[in-house]
Scaffold this active site. Structure first.
Site, PDB file in Angstrom:
ATOM      1  N   GLY A 159       0.827  -1.199   0.000  1.00 10.63           N
ATOM      2  CA  GLY A 159       0.000   0.000   0.000  1.00 10.63           C
ATOM      3  C   GLY A 159       0.859   1.245   0.000  1.00 10.63           C
ATOM      4  O   GLY A 159       2.032   1.227  -0.386  1.00 10.63           O
ATOM      5  N   PHE A 178      -1.046  -7.568  -3.368  1.00  7.80           N
ATOM      6  CA  PHE A 178      -2.380  -8.127  -3.572  1.00  7.80           C
ATOM      7  C   PHE A 178      -2.831  -7.730  -4.968  1.00  7.80           C
ATOM      8  O   PHE A 178      -3.003  -6.551  -5.266  1.00  7.80           O
ATOM      9  CB  PHE A 178      -3.356  -7.599  -2.517  1.00  7.80           C
ATOM     10  CG  PHE A 178      -4.745  -8.164  -2.638  1.00  7.80           C
ATOM     11  CD1 PHE A 178      -5.027  -9.427  -2.144  1.00  7.80           C
ATOM     12  CD2 PHE A 178      -5.757  -7.441  -3.253  1.00  7.80           C
ATOM     13  CE1 PHE A 178      -6.314  -9.957  -2.260  1.00  7.80           C
ATOM     14  CE2 PHE A 178      -7.032  -7.962  -3.383  1.00  7.80           C
ATOM     15  CZ  PHE A 178      -7.310  -9.232  -2.879  1.00  7.80           C
ATOM     16  N   LYS A 229       0.391  -0.612  12.575  1.00  7.90           N
ATOM     17  CA  LYS A 229      -0.045   0.181  13.715  1.00  7.90           C
ATOM     18  C   LYS A 229      -1.450  -0.226  14.129  1.00  7.90           C
ATOM     19  O   LYS A 229      -2.428   0.169  13.506  1.00  7.90           O
ATOM     20  CB  LYS A 229       0.054   1.676  13.387  1.00  7.90           C
ATOM     21  CG  LYS A 229       1.504   2.105  13.151  1.00  7.90           C
ATOM     22  CD  LYS A 229       1.664   3.551  12.804  1.00  7.90           C
ATOM     23  CE  LYS A 229       3.159   3.905  12.696  1.00  7.90           C
ATOM     24  NZ  LYS A 229       3.394   5.303  12.327  1.00  7.90           N
ATOM     25  N   ALA A 253       3.641   8.544   4.880  1.00  9.55           N
ATOM     26  CA  ALA A 253       4.246   7.796   3.774  1.00  9.55           C
ATOM     27  C   ALA A 253       4.679   8.684   2.606  1.00  9.55           C
ATOM     28  O   ALA A 253       5.790   8.528   2.078  1.00  9.55           O
ATOM     29  CB  ALA A 253       3.274   6.721   3.296  1.00  9.55           C
ATOM     30  N   LYS A 268      -1.755   6.180  19.053  1.00  5.25           N
ATOM     31  CA  LYS A 268      -1.751   7.557  18.535  1.00  5.25           C
ATOM     32  C   LYS A 268      -2.831   7.754  17.481  1.00  5.25           C
ATOM     33  O   LYS A 268      -3.327   8.870  17.273  1.00  5.25           O
ATOM     34  CB  LYS A 268      -0.367   7.927  18.013  1.00  5.25           C
ATOM     35  CG  LYS A 268       0.171   7.017  16.908  1.00  5.25           C
ATOM     36  CD  LYS A 268      -0.094   7.534  15.527  1.00  5.25           C
ATOM     37  CE  LYS A 268       0.370   6.560  14.479  1.00  5.25           C
ATOM     38  NZ  LYS A 268       0.207   7.091  13.109  1.00  5.25           N
TER      39      LYS A 268
END
Length: 369
Positions: free
Chosen positions: A13, A42, A121, A154, A205
């Site tokens: 991703g 994927f 996360k 990212a 977070k």
């Protein structure tokens, strides 16, 4: 000569592709690593072409990280078992909802002495309450796990804008090797031993960031968001002190990139904040907004809030974590979002001294527990 370490990135991703840029570039020029970095993708069709074909021919993940060229030594592989079979280092970077299925697929089909590092996360629920994602992977696959968490949006990492990150690793040799794999001039790595604290910061977070988004949607300013960050950090510390029982929980770890830095970044720039703001302004559900705004990516904050709420309820500790609870109630129980401000106004941090959520310790003097 020691054999070269083969690397597989499990996930492709937004964040997985950004990490692939770093890992691919480092593997290409570091004698400790095999040049080819496999990345499990994927498979899906994008504009009539397979995504793996696009990545391998055009060296760009046009769906999840458009505009960024991936190193040519990053090989997209649609078969998870094939991608991971020979790997010495497995980099897990998938939504935490899919961890169980992924592990079940490769169980018994990977190297027994492989090292794993989780960039995921979130938390899971076990029979006794909290379950860290790295523990889930370790128990299912029987491999040694470390974690990487930090203030790492990212797209900014892919743009090679300077940032820091934290690797939580109990083995110093493993930590040094993983730092070699991950660190660049603009992606600086600190290794600490409290891996469970590093990981719990990365999960919690996102809940706080949802609260920050609520405040933005309601039109409150930076003062309010600063209060959300501070109160959220206090709840993160209190939660870690209760549930991270494998070793010490030191104040220093919360001052690493995985702690306060990641919290600030996510509360100002992350997807959890953006979607939560839209949740307030549009009246649409979290599920609708996830589909509309995230291009196939998954939102971690609300899901983590639900898991944490279940764990706290089981321990009869809901009242000690009003911010976490308010996020859950608003996202899943149809409570009005204005209740979030009431939660801040009446937070136990503002009541008499003995009621402080961190057990009566003043914030500047957080001690090892």
């Amino acid at each position: 000569m020691a054999p070269l370490n083969k690397v597989c990135i499990i996930g492709s991703g937004n964040w997985g592709s950004a990490i692939a840029k770093i890992v691919g570039a480092n593997a290409a020029c570091n004698a400790n690593f095999d040049t080819t970095v496999k990345m499990w993708v994927f498979e899906e069709m994008v504009n009539g072409r397979k995504l793996t074909e696009i990545i391998n021919k055009d060296h760009e993940n046009v769906k999840y990280l458009p505009g960024h060229r991936l190193p040519e030594n990053v090989l997209a592989v649609p078969d998870l078992v094939e991608a991971s079979r020979d790997a010495d280092i497995l980099v897990f970077v998938i939504p935490h909802q899919f961890v169980g299925k992924v592990c079940d697929t490769i169980k018994g089909k990977i190297k027994a002495d492989a090292l794993g590092i989780s960039l995921i996360k979130g938390v899971d629920e076990g029979p006794d309450g909290l379950k860290l994602i790295s523990d889930v992977i370790q128990e299912k696959l029987g491999i040694t796990m470390s974690v990487l968490m930090g203030a790492n949006i990212a797209n900014e990492v892919a743009d090679e804008k300077f940032c820091e990150t934290t690797i939580g690793c109990k083995n110093k040799n493993h930590g040094a090797l993983l730092k070699e794999l991950m660190q660049t001039t603009n992606f600086r790595v600190t290794v600490v031993e409290e891996s469970d604290v590093v990981e719990i910061c990365g999960a919690l977070k996102n809940i706080v960031a949802v609260g920050a988004g609520f405040c933005d949607g309601l039109g409150f300013g930076d003062n309010t968001k600063a209060a959300v960050i501070r109160l959220g950090l206090m709840e993160m510390i209190a939660f870690a002190r209760i549930f991270c029982t494998a070793g010490p929980v030191s104040s220093a770890t919360f001052l690493e990139s995985c702690g306060v830095a990641d919290l600030i970044t996510t509360c100002y720039g992350g997807r959890n904040r953006r979607v939560a703001e839209a949740f307030v302004k549009t009246g649409k559900s979290i599920e609708e907004l996830e589909k509309e705004m995230l291009n196939g990516q998954k939102l971690q904050g609300p899901a983590t809030a639900a898991e944490v709420n279940h764990i706290l309820k089981h321990k009869n500790l809901i009242d000690k974590f009003p911010l976490f609870n308010a996020v859950y109630q608003i996202c899943f129980q149809a409570h009005p979002v204005t209740e979030f401000i009431s939660c801040l106004q009446n937070h136990p941090e503002h009541i008499c001294y003995p009621a402080r959520i961190d057990g009566g310790r003043a914030a500047p003097h957080l001690s090892h527990s």
